[in-house]
Enzyme design. Structure first.
Site, short mmCIF file in Angstrom:
data_model
loop_
_atom_site.label_atom_id
_atom_site.label_comp_id
_atom_site.label_asym_id
_atom_site.label_seq_id
_atom_site.Cartn_x
_atom_site.Cartn_y
_atom_site.Cartn_z
N GLU A 1 0.86 -1.19 0.00
CA GLU A 1 0.00 0.00 0.00
C GLU A 1 0.89 1.23 0.00
O GLU A 1 2.06 1.15 0.39
CB GLU A 1 -0.82 0.07 1.30
CG GLU A 1 -1.96 -0.90 1.41
CD GLU A 1 -2.60 -0.88 2.79
OE1 GLU A 1 -2.03 -0.28 3.73
OE2 GLU A 1 -3.66 -1.49 2.94
N LEU B 1 0.99 6.14 4.34
CA LEU B 1 0.48 7.47 4.70
C LEU B 1 1.35 8.00 5.84
O LEU B 1 1.64 7.27 6.79
CB LEU B 1 -0.99 7.39 5.11
CG LEU B 1 -1.95 6.76 4.09
CD1 LEU B 1 -3.39 6.86 4.57
CD2 LEU B 1 -1.82 7.44 2.72
N HIS C 1 -6.10 7.26 13.27
CA HIS C 1 -6.80 5.97 13.23
C HIS C 1 -8.27 6.24 13.57
O HIS C 1 -8.59 6.69 14.66
CB HIS C 1 -6.20 5.00 14.26
CG HIS C 1 -6.94 3.70 14.36
ND1 HIS C 1 -6.40 2.50 13.97
CD2 HIS C 1 -8.19 3.41 14.79
CE1 HIS C 1 -7.28 1.53 14.16
NE2 HIS C 1 -8.39 2.06 14.67
N LYS D 1 -3.43 0.65 21.26
CA LYS D 1 -4.22 1.85 21.56
C LYS D 1 -4.12 2.16 23.06
O LYS D 1 -4.16 1.25 23.89
CB LYS D 1 -5.67 1.61 21.16
CG LYS D 1 -5.81 1.38 19.65
CD LYS D 1 -7.14 0.74 19.28
CE LYS D 1 -7.16 0.41 17.79
NZ LYS D 1 -8.26 -0.49 17.43
N GLU E 1 -11.58 -0.70 10.34
CA GLU E 1 -10.54 0.25 10.73
C GLU E 1 -10.04 1.02 9.51
O GLU E 1 -9.81 0.42 8.45
CB GLU E 1 -9.37 -0.49 11.39
CG GLU E 1 -9.77 -1.13 12.71
CD GLU E 1 -8.58 -1.57 13.55
OE1 GLU E 1 -8.69 -1.56 14.78
OE2 GLU E 1 -7.52 -1.92 12.97
N GLU F 1 -8.18 -2.56 7.87
CA GLU F 1 -8.57 -3.95 8.17
C GLU F 1 -9.91 -3.98 8.86
O GLU F 1 -10.39 -2.97 9.38
CB GLU F 1 -7.51 -4.65 9.03
CG GLU F 1 -7.38 -4.12 10.42
CD GLU F 1 -6.55 -5.04 11.33
OE1 GLU F 1 -6.44 -6.24 11.04
OE2 GLU F 1 -6.03 -4.54 12.33
N ARG G 1 -14.89 -8.97 15.60
CA ARG G 1 -15.11 -9.29 17.02
C ARG G 1 -15.43 -8.00 17.78
O ARG G 1 -15.41 -6.92 17.21
CB ARG G 1 -13.82 -9.89 17.59
CG ARG G 1 -12.65 -8.93 17.34
CD ARG G 1 -11.41 -9.26 18.13
NE ARG G 1 -10.28 -8.49 17.69
CZ ARG G 1 -9.95 -7.27 18.10
NH1 ARG G 1 -10.73 -6.63 18.97
NH2 ARG G 1 -8.89 -6.64 17.64
N VAL H 1 -11.87 -3.71 22.31
CA VAL H 1 -11.60 -3.25 23.68
C VAL H 1 -12.32 -1.91 23.91
O VAL H 1 -12.89 -1.66 24.97
CB VAL H 1 -10.08 -3.06 23.90
CG1 VAL H 1 -9.80 -2.52 25.29
CG2 VAL H 1 -9.34 -4.36 23.67
N ARG I 1 -7.04 3.34 28.73
CA ARG I 1 -6.69 1.96 29.10
C ARG I 1 -5.66 2.01 30.22
O ARG I 1 -4.54 2.52 30.02
CB ARG I 1 -6.06 1.22 27.92
CG ARG I 1 -7.01 1.01 26.77
CD ARG I 1 -6.43 0.01 25.80
NE ARG I 1 -7.19 -0.02 24.57
CZ ARG I 1 -7.01 -0.92 23.61
NH1 ARG I 1 -6.07 -1.85 23.76
NH2 ARG I 1 -7.72 -0.91 22.52
#
Ligand code: ADP
Length: 450
Positions: free
Chosen positions: A201, A204, A209, A238, A276, A288, A292, A295, A338
């Site tokens: 790819e 960038l 994100h 993250k 994403e 991607e 699922r 978090v 987090r």
């Protein structure tokens, strides 16, 4: 049919799934390794079953052992949580082959999105915007690869089709370095992922994100729950997430989310999922799909009022979504920090016994955790010990509430990244919103602790 849900996971997500099951009136069976035997959530479950020794490979990653345990305990539903086997198509297939219901998409969709070349092709076919890149797997001939790179334009990034967790990628700044980079990445991909397939790819340089949450039921209904910004990262992990994504136009999110739902319909996707993207120069570019629970799902729950985990379970039981896109309303802003058990300076994992624990309280606050005073953090698993989520009518209020919550939170025993979070909440660039994915590492690098 009376259901019984088997939790094939541990830690804070196990607690989260147990809460959703309580709301739904579904009894839970909690799987646990020997190391997690004394965890409080193992005792709050209706039933608990030991699935093996501490080492994840022998317990939380043991496909046959988990399926056997689910069957032995009379479970009907299996929730994989996140991490571990949550994106393992073989696990999903084995669960279904044994007459159980997998709380997640069909194994075919997990497999399709697990191969990033295939995922890209699916997205292009559905009209989801992708980063300019190779149309399929890179050919073996270096001259042909060089031609593809020239057409894309440097810098490029060479990525493993089977890669994950930020591994199996290499940035190439100029043509002279291409052939070696491709050969090295191919070798790494072969050994690490058992699949030497690569793609390419454009790289960038200053992206953010941004990701879009979707929910699809088994009856053809599908909605999106808006976007999250998860740009504050260290080593592709993250650290802080928020919703909505500040400054990203709602019309762009709506348009791109519509194409994500088209992709879901095309592949027969059922359940919760996340697309994403990298966001640069006003454009969203797919990288991607996570098939699922994420978090960071609570920030979306806080601004929509929709319980994503309960929705996953209801969808798995065959119930209709009961929501149309017009029913999805966005209220205010939410931020998640987090909290990891890690050395405050080196940010290396810091397992050990928690001797003192004081959780914050207040309007708009949510604490998701499996630990408390007396809990011993095992070195066998990841260092996430809590998620602090603050919601407010606007982003500034959410941040103010998070700042107060972090100041009120006290954890004695192992080191934590609380000081880093306190500092980031006061950071001028973060407060303004829209910092890129390189921001945190650059900040830490200037202090020699990237
Ligand atoms: P993984 O499954 O390993 O997380 P991703 O494809 O999601 O792989 O990429 C991981 C991270 O690598 C992204 O979050 C981003 O930081 C970086 N990255 C991936 N592709 C690109 C790209 N084309 N340009 C810039 N950065 C990229």
């Amino acid at each position: 049919m009376t259901h019984r849900l088997f939790i094939a996971n541990r830690g804070e997500v196990a607690v989260r799934i147990q809460r959703a099951c309580r709301d739904l009136g579904i009894p839970v069976v909690q799987a646990h390794s020997q190391a997690d035997r004394d965890a409080p959530y193992v005792h709050t479950a209706d039933q608990a079953i030991c699935i093996g020794p501490a080492r994840a490979r022998d317990s939380y990653l043991d496909v046959a052992g988990l399926v056997y345990a689910a069957l032995a305990t009379g479970a009907t539903l299996v929730h994989p949580g996140y991490g571990f086997l949550s994106e393992n198509a073989d696990f999903a297939a084995q669960v279904v082959a044994h007459g159980l219901v997998f709380v997640g998409p069909p194994a075919s969709a997990i497999a399709a999105m697990g191969n990033k070349v295939r995922a890209r092709q699916e997205m292009i076919a559905a009209g989801v915007p992708c980063i300019p890149g190779s149309p399929g797997p890179l050919p073996p001939d270096p001259a042909a690869v060089a031609q593809i790179a020239d057409a894309i334009g440097y810098p490029v990034i060479v990525k493993a089709a089977g890669g994950g967790g930020g591994r199996g990628m290499r940035v190439v700044a100029d043509p002279a370095a291409l052939a070696d980079a491709v050969a090295l990445t191919r070798e790494e991909a072969r050994t690490a992922f058992g699949n030497p397939e690569l793609y390419m790819e454009r790289f960038l340089t200053t992206p953010r994100h941004v990701e879009i949450q979707i929910l699809c039921d088994a009856h053809g209904n599908a909605v999106h729950l808006g976007a999250r910004d998860c740009s504050m990262q260290r080593r592709h992990q993250k650290v802080i997430e928020e919703a909505p994504a500040p400054g990203v136009p709602a019309a762009l999110i709506d348009r791109v989310a519509e194409s994500c739902l088209t992709a879901c319909r095309r592949m027969g996707y059922v359940g919760a999922g996340t697309f994403e993207f990298l966001y640069e120069d006003g454009g969203l570019y797919f990288i991607e799909m996570n098939t699922r629970l994420q978090v960071e799902h609570p920030v979306t729950e806080m601004i929509t009022g929709i319980d994503i985990v309960a929705a996953q379970i209801r969808i798995a039981m065959g119930q209709p979504l009961g929501l149309s896109q017009a029913d999805v309303r966005f209220d205010g802003a939410a931020v998640e920090c987090r909290i990891n058990a890690e050395h405050p300076d080196t940010l290396l994992p810091a397992p050990g016994r928690i001797t003192g624990w004081q959780a914050p309280q207040g309007p708009g606050l949510r604490v998701e955790t499996h630990v408390g005073a007396g809990y011993t953090i095992s070195p066998h698993y990841d260092s996430l010990i809590a998620k602090l989520i603050a919601h407010g009518p606007d982003r500034a209020t959410a941040i103010a509430r998070m700042q107060a919550a972090l100041d009120d939170m006290a954890i004695d025993g192992p080191g934590t990244n609380l000081p880093l979070h306190r500092r980031l909440m006061r950071d001028a660039a973060f407060r303004q919103g829209g910092t890129g994915i390189a921001y945190l590492e650059t900040l830490l690098a200037t202090e020699g602790r990237a």
